[in-house]
Design a protein around this motif. Sequence first.
Motif, PDB file in Angstrom:
ATOM      1  N   GLY A 140       9.822 -16.218   5.188  1.00  0.00           N
ATOM      2  CA  GLY A 140       9.758 -16.122   3.814  1.00  0.00           C
ATOM      3  C   GLY A 140       9.265 -14.633   3.242  1.00  0.00           C
ATOM      4  O   GLY A 140       9.160 -14.453   2.162  1.00  0.00           O
ATOM      5  N   LYS A 141       8.906 -13.846   4.191  1.00  0.00           N
ATOM      6  CA  LYS A 141       8.441 -12.440   3.868  1.00  0.00           C
ATOM      7  C   LYS A 141       8.317 -11.719   5.186  1.00  0.00           C
ATOM      8  O   LYS A 141       8.233 -12.228   6.404  1.00  0.00           O
ATOM      9  N   ALA A 142       8.625 -10.236   5.223  1.00  0.00           N
ATOM     10  CA  ALA A 142       8.538  -9.546   6.045  1.00  0.00           C
ATOM     11  C   ALA A 142       7.994  -8.320   5.552  1.00  0.00           C
ATOM     12  O   ALA A 142       8.567  -7.469   4.554  1.00  0.00           O
ATOM     13  N   ASP A 143       7.142  -7.297   6.238  1.00  0.00           N
ATOM     14  CA  ASP A 143       6.536  -6.136   5.851  1.00  0.00           C
ATOM     15  C   ASP A 143       7.632  -5.000   6.461  1.00  0.00           C
ATOM     16  O   ASP A 143       8.146  -5.283   7.542  1.00  0.00           O
ATOM     17  N   PHE A 144       7.796  -3.949   5.914  1.00  0.00           N
ATOM     18  CA  PHE A 144       8.246  -2.732   6.380  1.00  0.00           C
ATOM     19  C   PHE A 144       7.744  -1.484   5.809  1.00  0.00           C
ATOM     20  O   PHE A 144       7.244  -1.484   4.702  1.00  0.00           O
ATOM     21  N   VAL A 145       7.846  -0.223   6.629  1.00  0.00           N
ATOM     22  CA  VAL A 145       7.196   0.604   6.114  1.00  0.00           C
ATOM     23  C   VAL A 145       8.421   1.724   5.863  1.00  0.00           C
ATOM     24  O   VAL A 145       9.419   1.923   6.487  1.00  0.00           O
ATOM     25  N   LEU A 146       8.082   2.487   4.665  1.00  0.00           N
ATOM     26  CA  LEU A 146       9.059   3.490   4.341  1.00  0.00           C
ATOM     27  C   LEU A 146       8.564   4.754   4.197  1.00  0.00           C
ATOM     28  O   LEU A 146       7.548   5.032   3.316  1.00  0.00           O
ATOM     29  N   GLU A 147       8.677   5.769   5.026  1.00  0.00           N
ATOM     30  CA  GLU A 147       8.466   7.203   4.731  1.00  0.00           C
ATOM     31  C   GLU A 147       9.379   7.815   3.957  1.00  0.00           C
ATOM     32  O   GLU A 147      10.453   7.724   4.341  1.00  0.00           O
ATOM     33  N   ALA A 148       8.710   8.642   2.859  1.00  0.00           N
ATOM     34  CA  ALA A 148       9.693   9.562   2.199  1.00  0.00           C
ATOM     35  C   ALA A 148       9.243  11.278   2.126  1.00  0.00           C
ATOM     36  O   ALA A 148       8.134  11.315   2.325  1.00  0.00           O
ATOM     37  N   VAL A 149      10.106  11.810   1.651  1.00  0.00           N
ATOM     38  CA  VAL A 149      10.063  12.991   1.667  1.00  0.00           C
ATOM     39  C   VAL A 149      10.433  13.569   0.119  1.00  0.00           C
ATOM     40  O   VAL A 149      11.624  12.951  -0.384  1.00  0.00           O
ATOM     41  N   VAL A 150       9.505  14.030  -0.846  1.00  0.00           N
ATOM     42  CA  VAL A 150       9.943  14.513  -1.990  1.00  0.00           C
ATOM     43  C   VAL A 150      10.090  16.025  -2.078  1.00  0.00           C
ATOM     44  O   VAL A 150       9.167  16.834  -1.570  1.00  0.00           O
TER      45      VAL A 150
ATOM     46  N   SER B 284       0.869  -1.184   0.091  1.00  0.00           N
ATOM     47  CA  SER B 284      -0.059   0.056  -0.128  1.00  0.00           C
ATOM     48  C   SER B 284       0.964   1.119   0.051  1.00  0.00           C
ATOM     49  O   SER B 284       2.242   1.040   0.479  1.00  0.00           O
ATOM     50  N   PHE B 285       0.389   2.272  -0.489  1.00  0.00           N
ATOM     51  CA  PHE B 285       1.282   3.616  -0.589  1.00  0.00           C
ATOM     52  C   PHE B 285       0.087   4.715  -0.227  1.00  0.00           C
ATOM     53  O   PHE B 285      -0.799   4.799  -0.892  1.00  0.00           O
ATOM     54  N   ASP B 286       0.768   5.548   0.703  1.00  0.00           N
ATOM     55  CA  ASP B 286      -0.180   6.859   0.739  1.00  0.00           C
ATOM     56  C   ASP B 286       0.837   8.078   0.320  1.00  0.00           C
ATOM     57  O   ASP B 286       2.010   8.027   0.831  1.00  0.00           O
ATOM     58  N   ILE B 287       0.256   9.033  -0.194  1.00  0.00           N
ATOM     59  CA  ILE B 287       1.159  10.455  -0.630  1.00  0.00           C
ATOM     60  C   ILE B 287       0.350  11.654  -0.474  1.00  0.00           C
ATOM     61  O   ILE B 287      -0.922  11.678  -0.585  1.00  0.00           O
TER      62      ILE B 287
ATOM     63  N   TYR C 137       5.722  -1.909   2.491  1.00  0.00           N
ATOM     64  CA  TYR C 137       6.312  -2.720   1.325  1.00  0.00           C
ATOM     65  C   TYR C 137       6.433  -4.242   2.200  1.00  0.00           C
ATOM     66  O   TYR C 137       6.523  -4.459   3.409  1.00  0.00           O
ATOM     67  N   GLN C 138       6.719  -5.072   1.301  1.00  0.00           N
ATOM     68  CA  GLN C 138       7.016  -6.678   1.896  1.00  0.00           C
ATOM     69  C   GLN C 138       8.429  -7.000   0.987  1.00  0.00           C
ATOM     70  O   GLN C 138       8.502  -6.736  -0.150  1.00  0.00           O
ATOM     71  N   LEU C 139       9.354  -7.522   2.031  1.00  0.00           N
ATOM     72  CA  LEU C 139      10.240  -8.205   1.354  1.00  0.00           C
ATOM     73  C   LEU C 139      10.016  -9.619   1.491  1.00  0.00           C
ATOM     74  O   LEU C 139       9.439 -10.214   2.373  1.00  0.00           O
TER      75      LEU C 139
END
Length: 153
Positions: free
Chosen positions: A121-131, A86-89, A146-148
């Motif tokens: 076999g999988k792991a979720d992580f959150v990535l916060e970004a600034v544009v 999922s992705f929110d902007i 995201y999921q690895l």
Amino acid sequence: MPDEDTSLVETVNGAIALTIPAAAKMGVRALEVRRGYARTTVPVEGNGNHFGAIYAGVQFTVAEVLGGAITAGSFDTSAFYPLVKSFDISFRKMARTDLTAEATLTEDEIARVAAEAAEHGKADFVLEAVVTDAEGTAVATSRGLYQLRAFER
């Protein structure tokens, strides 16, 4: 011998061109990739909308590709690949110049995700970004889940 950061940037840019041709056509590219950090860019030229700002989808893309870039610098990409769940902007200001996006993962988060992915076999992580625009003004912020995921599982 090229340094590791330069090699990672080249690898990520090659992956964008090969696996996300629409992003490559926009001119999205990695500027810096290392363990726990990624920075991408996109030019204003060719990415405008009907009122003279950079199209929202382009801003989304320059931020979203950070998930793959940071994965390349932080995890074993011969065993794992990233996907976005999922992705929110949030658009903060009009974007009228070339843009950069950046995100970080802490060493603790990298270790947690790597261990969980190795075990399950999988792991979720959150990535916060600034544009940001060329003046350094934040024009958008994002939060991606995201999921690895392990290959062959």
